[in-house]
Design a protein around this motif. Sequence first.
Motif, PDB file in Angstrom:
ATOM      1  N   ALA A 230       2.798  -1.147  -5.469  1.00 50.82           N
ATOM      2  CA  ALA A 230       1.995  -1.603  -4.438  1.00 50.82           C
ATOM      3  C   ALA A 230       2.053  -0.895  -3.078  1.00 50.82           C
ATOM      4  CB  ALA A 230       1.583  -2.848  -5.165  1.00 50.82           C
ATOM      5  N   VAL A 231       3.920  -2.196  -3.367  1.00 48.81           N
ATOM      6  CA  VAL A 231       3.723  -1.371  -1.653  1.00 48.81           C
ATOM      7  C   VAL A 231       4.437  -0.274  -0.975  1.00 48.81           C
ATOM      8  CG1 VAL A 231       6.104  -2.193   0.182  1.00 48.81           C
ATOM      9  CG2 VAL A 231       5.613  -3.539  -1.819  1.00 48.81           C
ATOM     10  N   PRO A 232       4.811   0.850  -1.868  1.00 52.32           N
ATOM     11  CA  PRO A 232       4.264   1.915  -1.731  1.00 52.32           C
ATOM     12  C   PRO A 232       3.167   2.476  -0.779  1.00 52.32           C
ATOM     13  CG  PRO A 232       6.345   2.047  -3.547  1.00 52.32           C
ATOM     14  CD  PRO A 232       5.352   1.167  -2.831  1.00 52.32           C
ATOM     15  N   LEU A 233       2.427   2.046  -1.382  1.00 47.24           N
ATOM     16  CA  LEU A 233       0.427   2.738  -1.781  1.00 47.24           C
ATOM     17  C   LEU A 233       0.421   2.332  -0.271  1.00 47.24           C
ATOM     18  CD1 LEU A 233      -0.881   2.524  -4.964  1.00 47.24           C
ATOM     19  CD2 LEU A 233      -0.575   4.281  -3.479  1.00 47.24           C
ATOM     20  N   MET A 234       0.578   0.775   0.170  1.00 52.47           N
ATOM     21  CA  MET A 234       0.383  -0.082   1.375  1.00 52.47           C
ATOM     22  C   MET A 234       0.788   0.884   2.413  1.00 52.47           C
ATOM     23  SD  MET A 234       0.390  -4.284   0.421  1.00 52.47           S
ATOM     24  CE  MET A 234       1.754  -4.298  -0.391  1.00 52.47           C
ATOM     25  N   ALA A 235       2.250   1.948   2.539  1.00 47.58           N
ATOM     26  CA  ALA A 235       3.188   1.756   3.569  1.00 47.58           C
ATOM     27  C   ALA A 235       2.424   2.799   3.866  1.00 47.58           C
ATOM     28  CB  ALA A 235       4.411   2.180   2.610  1.00 47.58           C
ATOM     29  N   PHE A 236       1.748   3.928   2.932  1.00 43.05           N
ATOM     30  CA  PHE A 236       1.348   5.689   2.938  1.00 43.05           C
ATOM     31  C   PHE A 236       0.282   4.993   3.339  1.00 43.05           C
ATOM     32  CE2 PHE A 236      -2.287   7.957   1.159  1.00 43.05           C
ATOM     33  CZ  PHE A 236      -1.765   9.083   1.875  1.00 43.05           C
ATOM     34  N   GLY A 237      -0.873   4.033   3.409  1.00 45.48           N
ATOM     35  CA  GLY A 237      -2.413   3.871   4.029  1.00 45.48           C
ATOM     36  C   GLY A 237      -1.761   3.311   5.913  1.00 45.48           C
ATOM     37  N   LEU A 238      -0.751   2.274   5.992  1.00 41.03           N
ATOM     38  CA  LEU A 238      -0.168   1.678   7.276  1.00 41.03           C
ATOM     39  C   LEU A 238       0.175   2.747   7.938  1.00 41.03           C
ATOM     40  CD1 LEU A 238       0.948  -1.802   5.666  1.00 41.03           C
ATOM     41  CD2 LEU A 238      -0.454  -1.053   7.169  1.00 41.03           C
ATOM     42  N   ALA A 239       1.006   4.346   7.107  1.00 36.64           N
ATOM     43  CA  ALA A 239       1.279   4.550   8.256  1.00 36.64           C
ATOM     44  C   ALA A 239      -0.205   5.597   8.399  1.00 36.64           C
ATOM     45  CB  ALA A 239       2.689   5.943   6.792  1.00 36.64           C
ATOM     46  N   ARG A 240      -0.796   6.103   8.068  1.00 37.71           N
ATOM     47  CA  ARG A 240      -2.218   6.463   8.567  1.00 37.71           C
ATOM     48  C   ARG A 240      -2.930   5.362   9.620  1.00 37.71           C
ATOM     49  NH1 ARG A 240       0.746   9.810   5.921  1.00 37.71           N
ATOM     50  NH2 ARG A 240      -0.526  12.085   4.753  1.00 37.71           N
ATOM     51  N   LEU A 253       8.743   4.989   4.257  1.00 37.50           N
ATOM     52  CA  LEU A 253       7.415   5.179   2.678  1.00 37.50           C
ATOM     53  C   LEU A 253       9.254   5.238   1.785  1.00 37.50           C
ATOM     54  CD1 LEU A 253       5.665   8.525   2.824  1.00 37.50           C
ATOM     55  CD2 LEU A 253       5.188   5.691   1.804  1.00 37.50           C
ATOM     56  N   THR A 254      10.545   5.287   3.065  1.00 36.58           N
ATOM     57  CA  THR A 254      11.659   4.696   2.503  1.00 36.58           C
ATOM     58  C   THR A 254      12.306   3.662   2.159  1.00 36.58           C
ATOM     59  OG1 THR A 254      12.527   6.938   3.429  1.00 36.58           O
ATOM     60  CG2 THR A 254      14.269   5.713   2.494  1.00 36.58           C
ATOM     61  N   PHE A 255      11.896   3.255   2.842  1.00 36.01           N
ATOM     62  CA  PHE A 255      11.926   1.340   3.567  1.00 36.01           C
ATOM     63  C   PHE A 255      10.515   0.738   2.362  1.00 36.01           C
ATOM     64  CE2 PHE A 255       9.981  -2.218   5.495  1.00 36.01           C
ATOM     65  CZ  PHE A 255      11.248  -3.215   5.405  1.00 36.01           C
ATOM     66  N   SER A 256       9.620   1.410   2.077  1.00 39.82           N
ATOM     67  CA  SER A 256       8.909   0.288   1.100  1.00 39.82           C
ATOM     68  C   SER A 256       9.495   0.769  -0.182  1.00 39.82           C
ATOM     69  CB  SER A 256       7.485   1.638   0.753  1.00 39.82           C
ATOM     70  OG  SER A 256       7.252   2.381   0.814  1.00 39.82           O
ATOM     71  N   ALA A 257       9.865   1.764  -0.658  1.00 36.30           N
ATOM     72  CA  ALA A 257      10.327   2.495  -1.987  1.00 36.30           C
ATOM     73  C   ALA A 257      11.934   2.365  -2.520  1.00 36.30           C
ATOM     74  CB  ALA A 257       9.898   4.084  -2.331  1.00 36.30           C
ATOM     75  N   VAL A 258      12.494   1.793  -1.467  1.00 34.77           N
ATOM     76  CA  VAL A 258      13.826   1.484  -1.686  1.00 34.77           C
ATOM     77  C   VAL A 258      14.479  -0.084  -3.405  1.00 34.77           C
ATOM     78  CG1 VAL A 258      15.269   3.131  -0.203  1.00 34.77           C
ATOM     79  CG2 VAL A 258      14.510  -0.067  -0.229  1.00 34.77           C
ATOM     80  N   PRO A 259      15.184  -0.096  -3.662  1.00 34.71           N
ATOM     81  CA  PRO A 259      15.096  -1.489  -4.625  1.00 34.71           C
ATOM     82  C   PRO A 259      15.619  -2.718  -4.112  1.00 34.71           C
ATOM     83  CG  PRO A 259      16.970   0.629  -5.707  1.00 34.71           C
ATOM     84  CD  PRO A 259      16.429   1.106  -3.993  1.00 34.71           C
ATOM     85  N   THR A 260      14.886  -3.403  -4.618  1.00 35.99           N
ATOM     86  CA  THR A 260      15.050  -5.132  -3.636  1.00 35.99           C
ATOM     87  C   THR A 260      16.911  -5.320  -3.701  1.00 35.99           C
ATOM     88  OG1 THR A 260      14.474  -6.721  -3.893  1.00 35.99           O
ATOM     89  CG2 THR A 260      15.517  -6.026  -6.618  1.00 35.99           C
ATOM     90  N   ALA A 261      16.477  -6.123  -3.098  1.00 38.45           N
ATOM     91  CA  ALA A 261      18.266  -6.554  -2.230  1.00 38.45           C
ATOM     92  C   ALA A 261      19.189  -7.321  -3.341  1.00 38.45           C
ATOM     93  CB  ALA A 261      18.311  -7.672  -2.061  1.00 38.45           C
ATOM     94  N   SER A 262      20.784  -6.947  -3.447  1.00 44.20           N
ATOM     95  CA  SER A 262      21.650  -7.527  -5.102  1.00 44.20           C
ATOM     96  C   SER A 262      20.936  -8.881  -4.531  1.00 44.20           C
ATOM     97  CB  SER A 262      22.653  -6.678  -4.812  1.00 44.20           C
ATOM     98  OG  SER A 262      23.401  -6.789  -3.606  1.00 44.20           O
ATOM     99  N   SER A 263      21.496  -9.717  -2.955  1.00 46.72           N
ATOM    100  CA  SER A 263      21.622 -11.253  -2.972  1.00 46.72           C
ATOM    101  C   SER A 263      20.213 -12.091  -3.335  1.00 46.72           C
ATOM    102  CB  SER A 263      21.424 -11.369  -1.598  1.00 46.72           C
ATOM    103  OG  SER A 263      20.720 -10.972  -0.825  1.00 46.72           O
ATOM    104  N   CYS A 264      18.980 -11.088  -3.896  1.00 46.02           N
ATOM    105  CA  CYS A 264      18.385 -11.878  -4.562  1.00 46.02           C
ATOM    106  C   CYS A 264      18.664 -13.038  -5.616  1.00 46.02           C
ATOM    107  CB  CYS A 264      16.879 -11.240  -4.633  1.00 46.02           C
ATOM    108  SG  CYS A 264      15.865 -10.775  -3.998  1.00 46.02           S
ATOM    109  N   TYR A 265      19.478 -12.014  -6.272  1.00 44.17           N
ATOM    110  CA  TYR A 265      20.157 -13.283  -7.353  1.00 44.17           C
ATOM    111  C   TYR A 265      21.140 -14.676  -7.250  1.00 44.17           C
ATOM    112  CZ  TYR A 265      24.419 -14.555  -9.936  1.00 44.17           C
ATOM    113  OH  TYR A 265      25.431 -15.211 -10.760  1.00 44.17           O
ATOM    114  N   VAL A 266      22.221 -13.694  -5.660  1.00 39.48           N
ATOM    115  CA  VAL A 266      22.489 -15.363  -5.064  1.00 39.48           C
ATOM    116  C   VAL A 266      22.099 -16.527  -4.465  1.00 39.48           C
ATOM    117  CG1 VAL A 266      24.693 -15.846  -2.932  1.00 39.48           C
ATOM    118  CG2 VAL A 266      24.261 -13.143  -4.816  1.00 39.48           C
TER     119      VAL A 266
END
Length: 304
Positions: A230-240, A253-266
């Motif tokens: 969903a987030v990459p799709l939103m990024a695509f729409g916002l870019a337009r 698009l790269t920003f939208s599709a990279v894996p989540t932060a490892s610090s989420c666990y911490v």
Amino acid sequence: MNFAQLLFPDFSLILCGYLVCRFTKLNRTVWEQVESLVYYFLFPVLLFHSIVKSPLDLSAASSLVGAAISLAVCAIALTYSLPHWPLLGRFIDVRLHAASAQVGFRFNSFILLALADRVAGPQGLLMVAVIIGFCVPIFNIGAVWPMARHANKGFARELVRNPLIVATASGLVANLLGFSMPGWLEPTVNRIGQASLALGLMAAGAGMQFGSMAAGKALAAAVLAVKHFAVPLMAFGLARLFGLDPVQTAVLLTFSAVPTASSCYVLAARMGYNGPYVAGLVTLSTLLGMLSLPFALGVLGAPR
């Protein structure tokens, strides 16, 4: 452009970090120190240098910043709406959702910075540095807010002491004041930047761990679907919507599709929530990044 091939070297380093951590004496104790080195020193130097080495066109960057902030707000809103979905909501534990919602919108800065240079060159690093400066505070607020009653540290204090935010803010000020890195210092700073990307990717791999995912399968599927589809799709729409050029679109698009932060666990573990469950989500997100990045860059970002 073959994005799967383009991304292979970076994900190979992630795999190397995982294998080294699991099957050698260089275990988590070692890699926790590496993560600290990267997060508190190497990455801030990379961010500062990326910003000051190129003149910053604020008018040109404003559209990208606007799109990135809009994406951040939309991703947070979508993730926190999950318990209110008619069919899904009854399967979601509210407390588990509070801990894991952050997985749906945060990003792994180690991987993002490594990919920015590969996808868009030095200009991509500058754009990503600006995005980090504006979006990290928003994501941190979104991550901490639902768990705030369990926090044991001042929230505002954590934000202003974040080394990535400090490096970005100081870099922007230095850029606008016309500061340039001395020539004799450039080689050293460049090597610090190269080391930060390699070590950051390996640290991301070393941090992968599968926790107890049985506690909320529906929630896990929903949060990961938001993050990697969903987030990459939103990024695509916002870019337009914001009229971004091809390079800015690739960065968003790269920003939208990279894996989540490892610090989420911490963060989840520190605030008294189900850390192993969130660790499992982070690991699955890292693996799903191998699919979402080619999808975002190769499918959504393909010329039309």
